[in-house]
Design an enzyme around this catalytic site. Structure first.
Site, PDB file in Angstrom:
ATOM      1  N   ASP A   1       0.880  -1.174   0.000  1.00 41.74           N
ATOM      2  CA  ASP A   1       0.000   0.000   0.000  1.00 41.74           C
ATOM      3  C   ASP A   1       0.913   1.217   0.000  1.00 41.74           C
ATOM      4  O   ASP A   1       1.662   1.438   0.964  1.00 41.74           O
ATOM      5  CB  ASP A   1      -0.888   0.016   1.238  1.00 41.74           C
ATOM      6  CG  ASP A   1      -1.916  -1.105   1.233  1.00 41.74           C
ATOM      7  OD1 ASP A   1      -2.434  -1.423   0.154  1.00 41.74           O
ATOM      8  OD2 ASP A   1      -2.206  -1.654   2.309  1.00 41.74           O
TER       9      ASP A   1
ATOM     10  N   ASP B   1     -13.585  -3.502  -1.381  1.00 43.28           N
ATOM     11  CA  ASP B   1     -13.450  -3.205   0.047  1.00 43.28           C
ATOM     12  C   ASP B   1     -14.834  -3.327   0.667  1.00 43.28           C
ATOM     13  O   ASP B   1     -15.763  -2.598   0.279  1.00 43.28           O
ATOM     14  CB  ASP B   1     -12.906  -1.790   0.261  1.00 43.28           C
ATOM     15  CG  ASP B   1     -11.489  -1.628  -0.271  1.00 43.28           C
ATOM     16  OD1 ASP B   1     -10.753  -2.632  -0.312  1.00 43.28           O
ATOM     17  OD2 ASP B   1     -11.122  -0.503  -0.658  1.00 43.28           O
TER      18      ASP B   1
END
Length: 250
Positions: free
Chosen positions: A11, A130
């Site tokens: 990330d 998500d």
């Protein structure tokens, strides 16, 4: 039986690898180029690179950084963040991506999945989802988890598959960064509804969690970040443990 895959995730924010809990409280986890090289050497099966603020900041993924990472790895490399059209995907492909991951853009304009699959092939298209459990159900969240939608996660994943997604990367926001294990009940339910590979994400804290998600949810791959970034789990050790449990790994 296809071999299960172990996938470290980078990330990236402002050129650095970061990691948080439940998508907030981000802390530095190292240089993405150095980490990519390390994981390639350790025997990771694939690598995922997510520019986690590209969509929120309304910009494209940082191409030079992608190129630098691509030069360090000899394993399949998936890139996500700020991809809104075919041209974005083409640029990333030319920069060294083997696959691209789209999330918010696909929800806003689902036809993009069809377009990408038609242009580059299904195997190139990873749909990242998500999800968070809210008010009795799992719902899709956008812009790095900032925005809740009214879209049921299961229904969206089936639609994404039908439109041409080659893989689903499903991140449980409730489990993300907690190190309490993957959301295996929900992963199993999703896996029983689709016929494309499912990547589990969110919650890895120890080797047993990987064993559990492969055995209980029968996912095709397990993705993790902090346990790898901070050296809590080494990929060769993890693969040996999985092999000892009778789980086929590469």
């Amino acid at each position: 039986m296809l071999a299960k895959r172990i996938i470290p995730c980078l990330d990236v924010k402002d050129g650095r690898t970061v990691k948080g809990v439940n998508f907030v409280d981000l802390r530095d986890a190292g240089d993405p180029v150095e980490l990519a090289w390390e994981y390639s050497q350790q025997g990771a099966d694939e690598l995922v690179f997510l520019d986690i603020t590209a969509t929120h900041e309304k910009r494209k993924t940082t191409i030079e950084l992608v190129k630098s990472v691509a030069r360090q790895v000899n394993i399949p490399f998936t890139i996500g963040g700020g991809i809104n059209e075919l041209r974005d995907a083409e640029i990333l492909l030319n920069a060294g991506a083997d696959k691209i991951s789209i999330n918010s853009a696909a929800v806003r304009r689902p036809e993009l999945i069809n377009e990408l699959a038609n242009a580059f092939g299904r195997q190139f298209v990873v749909i990242a989802v998500d999800t968070r459990y809210v008010e009795g159900g799992n719902f899709v969240h956008l812009r790095g988890g900032r925005d809740k939608t009214d879209i049921d996660t299961s229904e969206w994943i089936v639609e994404a598959q039908d439109r041409g997604a080659g893989e689903i990367l499903l991140t449980s926001m409730d489990h993300d960064g907690t190190k309490n294990g993957f959301d295996n009940g929900f992963l199993k339910a999703i896996n029983e509804r689709i016929h494309i590979p499912l990547i589990a994400s969110g919650g890895a804290g120890n080797v047993q969690h990987f064993i559990d998600t492969f055995k209980q949810a029968n996912v095709d791959a397990a993705l993790a970040a902090s346990v790898f970034h901070y050296g809590e789990i080494l990929i060769p050790d993890l693969k040996e443990a999985l092999h000892n449990e009778g789980i086929v790994v590469r």
